[in-house]
Design a protein around this motif. Sequence first.
Motif, PDB file in Angstrom:
ATOM      1  N   ASP A  22       0.830  -1.202   0.000  1.00  0.00           N
ATOM      2  CA  ASP A  22       0.000   0.000   0.000  1.00  0.00           C
ATOM      3  C   ASP A  22       0.868   1.257   0.000  1.00  0.00           C
ATOM      4  O   ASP A  22       0.542   2.243  -0.654  1.00  0.00           O
ATOM      5  N   HIS A  23       1.971   1.204   0.747  1.00  0.00           N
ATOM      6  CA  HIS A  23       2.875   2.357   0.817  1.00  0.00           C
ATOM      7  C   HIS A  23       3.487   2.635  -0.557  1.00  0.00           C
ATOM      8  O   HIS A  23       3.544   3.786  -0.995  1.00  0.00           O
ATOM      9  N   ARG A  26       0.833   4.180  -2.724  1.00  0.00           N
ATOM     10  CA  ARG A  26       0.569   5.569  -2.334  1.00  0.00           C
ATOM     11  C   ARG A  26       1.674   6.488  -2.851  1.00  0.00           C
ATOM     12  O   ARG A  26       1.397   7.570  -3.370  1.00  0.00           O
ATOM     13  N   GLU A  29       1.313   6.872  -6.538  1.00  0.00           N
ATOM     14  CA  GLU A  29       0.176   7.748  -6.812  1.00  0.00           C
ATOM     15  C   GLU A  29       0.590   9.217  -6.669  1.00  0.00           C
ATOM     16  O   GLU A  29       0.249  10.054  -7.516  1.00  0.00           O
ATOM     17  N   LEU A  30       1.351   9.532  -5.633  1.00  0.00           N
ATOM     18  CA  LEU A  30       1.809  10.905  -5.445  1.00  0.00           C
ATOM     19  C   LEU A  30       2.815  11.313  -6.514  1.00  0.00           C
ATOM     20  O   LEU A  30       2.808  12.452  -6.971  1.00  0.00           O
ATOM     21  N   GLN A  43       4.000  14.722   3.221  1.00  0.00           N
ATOM     22  CA  GLN A  43       2.635  14.199   3.313  1.00  0.00           C
ATOM     23  C   GLN A  43       2.567  12.875   4.067  1.00  0.00           C
ATOM     24  O   GLN A  43       1.586  12.600   4.754  1.00  0.00           O
ATOM     25  N   LEU A  44       3.614  12.056   3.923  1.00  0.00           N
ATOM     26  CA  LEU A  44       3.616  10.740   4.559  1.00  0.00           C
ATOM     27  C   LEU A  44       4.388  10.708   5.877  1.00  0.00           C
ATOM     28  O   LEU A  44       4.600   9.643   6.443  1.00  0.00           O
ATOM     29  N   PRO A  84      -7.352  10.206  -6.764  1.00  0.00           N
ATOM     30  CA  PRO A  84      -7.078   9.832  -5.382  1.00  0.00           C
ATOM     31  C   PRO A  84      -8.086   8.792  -4.890  1.00  0.00           C
ATOM     32  O   PRO A  84      -9.239   8.828  -5.269  1.00  0.00           O
ATOM     33  N   ARG A  85      -7.620   7.881  -4.087  1.00  0.00           N
ATOM     34  CA  ARG A  85      -8.509   6.861  -3.542  1.00  0.00           C
ATOM     35  C   ARG A  85      -9.310   7.447  -2.385  1.00  0.00           C
ATOM     36  O   ARG A  85      -8.798   8.162  -1.566  1.00  0.00           O
TER      37      ARG A  85
END
Length: 130
Positions: A22-23, A26, A29-30, A43-44, A84-85
């Motif tokens: 998932d990381h 993510r 995605e960014l 952000q993370l 975005p999810r």
Amino acid sequence: MTAVTRVGPLPVGGGPAVSLTDHELRVLELVAHGHTHEDIARQLFTTPKGITPTVNRAVKKLGAANAPHAVLLACRAGLLDGRPRRHGDHAGFAAHQYRGEEPCEACWAGERAYRAERRAARKSAKVRAA
């Protein structure tokens, strides 16, 4: 939780199964949204030096030449859809179903709240109509 899909040349059979965390998804995605490693780290809640290995792992797993190529392959494989999810509401629940996933608990709770709200609205409309 990891997303598993097949990437590679089609229609020959897809290529090897790829498992991204998932990381990693993510972060990709960014990257797809044009964020720098510094922005992503902020952000993370991590350091930019921690983002680089994550991107490199995703690139390697996808068999890509670089990060933009990894984003392209992830999009083609359906891992990223460019949006975005969402989680915790009716739209998040629907997105899980659209992707063929079991909705997460937050999305189930959001769906229950949505359905309760819709029932209350229908009941209220009946009362006003009577």
